[in-house]
Write an enzyme that holds these catalytic residues in place. Structure first.
Site, PDB file in Angstrom:
ATOM      1  N   ASP A 357       0.834  -1.187   0.000  1.00  0.00           N
ATOM      2  CA  ASP A 357       0.000   0.000   0.000  1.00  0.00           C
ATOM      3  C   ASP A 357       0.880   1.252   0.000  1.00  0.00           C
ATOM      4  O   ASP A 357       1.857   1.337   0.743  1.00  0.00           O
ATOM      5  CB  ASP A 357      -0.885  -0.026   1.249  1.00  0.00           C
ATOM      6  CG  ASP A 357      -1.786   1.177   1.362  1.00  0.00           C
ATOM      7  OD1 ASP A 357      -2.686   1.323   0.524  1.00  0.00           O
ATOM      8  OD2 ASP A 357      -1.586   1.966   2.305  1.00  0.00           O
ATOM      9  N   GLU A 394       1.790  -0.328  -5.069  1.00  0.00           N
ATOM     10  CA  GLU A 394       0.902   0.778  -5.370  1.00  0.00           C
ATOM     11  C   GLU A 394       1.831   1.988  -5.451  1.00  0.00           C
ATOM     12  O   GLU A 394       2.238   2.549  -4.434  1.00  0.00           O
ATOM     13  CB  GLU A 394      -0.146   0.954  -4.274  1.00  0.00           C
ATOM     14  CG  GLU A 394      -1.145   2.062  -4.592  1.00  0.00           C
ATOM     15  CD  GLU A 394      -2.149   2.293  -3.474  1.00  0.00           C
ATOM     16  OE1 GLU A 394      -3.316   2.580  -3.774  1.00  0.00           O
ATOM     17  OE2 GLU A 394      -1.755   2.177  -2.295  1.00  0.00           O
TER      18      GLU A 394
END
Length: 710
Positions: A357, A394
């Site tokens: 993330d 990401e």
């Protein structure tokens, strides 16, 4: 001398050398960190660079007050590591934590407070949030309690599946949301065990990799807001505020109240592997649940705040994560912590890969400056334990750093391709000026990943963060009022189109168009080069009623409604056949970007572009039609995909095929079911091989293969 007596003599470390607080102890081993069962006792080891003293706090399981507090003797400190073996403990029935004493001077980054009992950063189990949604007693001291975990799970012959990246079809899912709905009819809804009962569904769907939203221990009750419309409590449902990085979430386990969440999660992974499905974990190393200077002290803040967090010169927290703090990932100690954590999940849980993330943060220096050669990313790429795991970034963060196509890959990292998502969405809604970039995206984004290959691109149209596929074609605007933030949260640039009505409608034409648009999206995604990722429930048109940020919604907005499997069987069938089609055609899964060079034998290029006329694509800004043909080797089929986002039909002139081959129809999203798609290998040969009429807003897939025998 007997063998048993000889063993006792050899194990001199099984004897105490000191007594502290009435317990027999000896100096422990600095490594490994955490609490580890050793002969006769438990070895505790914890790092703190600036602590002046450290105390081990031991509780009987579930008791509010400690049963012992043992200060580490100074001679038990090695460098900045405090380690001690305590003998005679019933390791299955204790909880533990630490009191770290030292300077309290926030300007210099130090926040020591010996009154606080702190969780062990290396704890393999955490108690305190054992059953999902049970409101905690916040007056009770030490909320997140570290526990000792045995590593005695029987893995049998389980080994990593090692599925090549180009063959993956990733399915992003939430452990609780997947089976929490009453319609799931599983034994333990919302748990690892419940998900395990749905493995046959995943296998029948055809996916071979499940990407799980965060499963590390977090506190779902850590959300002060309520639904302004109903007054219902809102939760930290997604779990992106990690409390403990080594511990699986107890509230995701039917056995969490018994402390068996580790084995329950391992059993799930073992059974997924047996079904041919890999497991990727969504991990959050960019921030923690401790927030900024107003946030709680759980672990890192009290043990060594200046080491674990990025701090301003005034001692405040940098906030590149958008959640209050930023983990100091490229500090050498923190780098090792991240490595140890991932090694733990690979070695002890047989996890196959990780999605990071806001991974751009992992490339920032201690002061937040982007690094040209981030040491953590390089270490993750070449670590021997992680060597064959999937690493997915990401490649952006909340501080404005956007590295899609430029993420430091070291030959290992793939990326969530946000540009793929945005381009295909714009094409689907009929925007002008998109055709050229669409061609680039479906060919594996060579402009972004030249030299890295197509598998550097994880192609997706929807994910947990944003609209579902059904909502993408049903809403022009987000509808997040239930989140209690005045509809100000969530993205505004959704590139969605409601097909003529906002939200649910009884208009049959609008609903037919929405279904066709969902099929179009799936057809494009699953014939694009790169790694496709599906959002759980998209295959059955799961809706969140226009909410594009359901991070706090533990209810039917987020849960998979299993009644939709029957109600939306047409879309589910289409998805299954598309996944099977991708698996059958290697030319769609090539790891190399196409070049347009002729293939030996067939006389066709590896890729070619077409419009209404064969070999004559229309690249003009107003064009909304493009067709692509991919050609493999002599024994492979030719796959032709025509994509029309125009509101008018078009006559297609099909490219000629080599002698002995003809065009066969696999899918036409403009046709009524069951003629919208066929089982791969049973495609119908076209009567008029040189022409095909593609309907408005439709995708047509043809296969050029050997003629059917007479």
């Amino acid at each position: 001398m007997s063998e048993a007596r000889s063993e006792r003599v050899l194990r001199v470390d099984a004897y105490p050398t000191h007594e502290v607080g009435g317990y027999r102890v000896r100096a422990g081993k600095p490594f490994p960190f955490g609490a580890n069962v050793v002969p006769g006792g438990v070895s505790f080891s914890v790092f703190s660079d600036q602590a002046t003293s450290m105390t081990l706090v031991i509780y009987k399981r579930g008791e509010p007050e400690p049963m012992a507090e043992l200060q580490f003797p100074e001679e038990f400190r090695t460098g900045s590591v405090f380690s001690m073996t305590v003998f005679g403990l019933d390791h299955e029935n204790i909880e533990y934590g630490y009191r770290a004493d030292g300077p309290y001077d926030p300007v210099t980054g130090h926040r020591f407070d010996a009154r606080q009992v702190l969780s062990d950063p290396y704890a393999r189990l955490i108690a305190g949030r054992d059953v999902w949604g049970v409101e905690p007693d916040r007056s009770r001291g030490y909320q997140y309690r570290s526990r000792v975990c045995l590593q005695d799970f029987d893995w049998g012959d389980d080994t990593p599946l090692g599925i090549p990246a180009e063959d993956l079809v990733v399915y992003e899912a939430h452990v609780r949301g997947f089976t929490r709905h009453p319609s799931s009819h599983v034994t333990a809804p919302g748990t690892f065990a419940g998900l395990r009962e749905k493995i046959p569904y995943l296998k029948e769907l055809g996916v071979n990799c499940i990407e799980l939203l965060p499963v590390f221990e977090f506190d779902e009750s850590d959300n002060p807001r309520s639904n302004p419309e109903t007054g219902e409590k809102l939760y930290d449902y997604w779990g992106y505020n990690t409390v403990s990085f080594f511990a699986p979430k107890a509230g995701y386990a039917a056995t969490g109240r018994y402390g068996m969440q580790g084995d329950e999660f391992r059993t799930l992974i073992k059974d997924l592997h047996a079904a041919g499905i890999e497991v990727i974990l969504d991990v959050v190393f960019n921030h923690t649940a401790e927030g900024n200077e107003q946030g709680p002290t759980i672990s890192f803040k009290g043990l060594d705040n200046a080491t674990y967090y990025m701090l301003t010169p005034e001692g405040y927290y940098f906030n590149f994560s958008g959640t209050g703090n930023t983990v100091n990932c490229n500090h050498p100690v923190v780098r090792n912590y991240v490595l140890d954590c991932l090694r733990h999940w690979v070695a002890d849980y047989h996890v196959d890969g990780f999605r990071f993330d806001l991974a751009a943060i992992l490339g920032r220096d201690l002061d937040g400056t982007p690094l040209p050669n981030p040491p953590l990313l390089e270490m993750l790429a070449f670590d021997p334990v992680l060597r064959h795991t999937k690493l997915i970034a990401e490649a952006w963060d909340a501080g404005g750093l956007y590295e899609v196509g430029n993420f430091p890959a070291y030959g290992r990292w793939a990326e969530w391709n946000g540009k793929y998502r945005d381009t295909v969405r714009r094409f689907l809604k009929g925007d002008s000026g998109v055709i050229g970039e669409l061609a680039t995206r479906i060919a594996g984004s060579p402009d972004l990943y030249s030299g890295r290959g197509t598998t550097a691109s994880v192609n997706f149209l929807t994910a947990h963060d944003g609209f579902t596929l059904a909502d993408l074609v049903s809403y022009n605007d987000k509808h997040n009022e239930a989140n209690g933030e005045g509809n100000n949260d969530g993205a505004n640039d959704n590139n969605s189109w409601n097909c003529g009505a906002e939200g649910p409608t009884d208009d049959p034409e609008v609903n037919a168009l929405r279904l066709r648009q969902m099929k179009n999206a799936l057809a494009i995604l699953l014939t694009s080069q790169g790694i496709p990722m599906l959002l759980s429930g998209d295959e059955v048109a799961r809706t969140q009623q226009g909410n594009n940020n359901t991070y706090c919604q533990d209810n039917e907005l987020s849960w998979f409604d299993w009644d939709q499997v029957d109600e939306n069987a047409e879309l589910l069938r289409f998805t299954r056949q598309m996944i099977a089609f991708r698996g059958r055609h290697r030319e769609l899964r090539s790891t190399s970007h196409p070049t347009g060079r002729l293939r030996d034998g067939l006389g066709l290029p590896d890729i070619s572009w077409h419009g209404e006329r064969a070999w004559q694509p229309d690249w003009s800004p107003e064009s909304r039609l493009i067709a692509v043909a991919r050609c493999g080797t002599n024994d492979e089929d030719v796959v032709y995909v025509a994509m029309n986002s125009h509101w008018e039909a078009h006559d297609l002139e099909l490219p000629a095929l080599p002698h002995g081959r003809s065009w066969h129809l696999f899918a036409d999203t403009g046709a009524e079911a069951p003629y919208d798609i066929r089982t791969p290998g049973t495609e119908q040969e076209l009567d008029n091989a040189g022409k095909y009429l593609i309907g408005p807003r439709s995708v047509v897939i043809l296969v050029g293969r050997a003629n059917d025998p007479e």
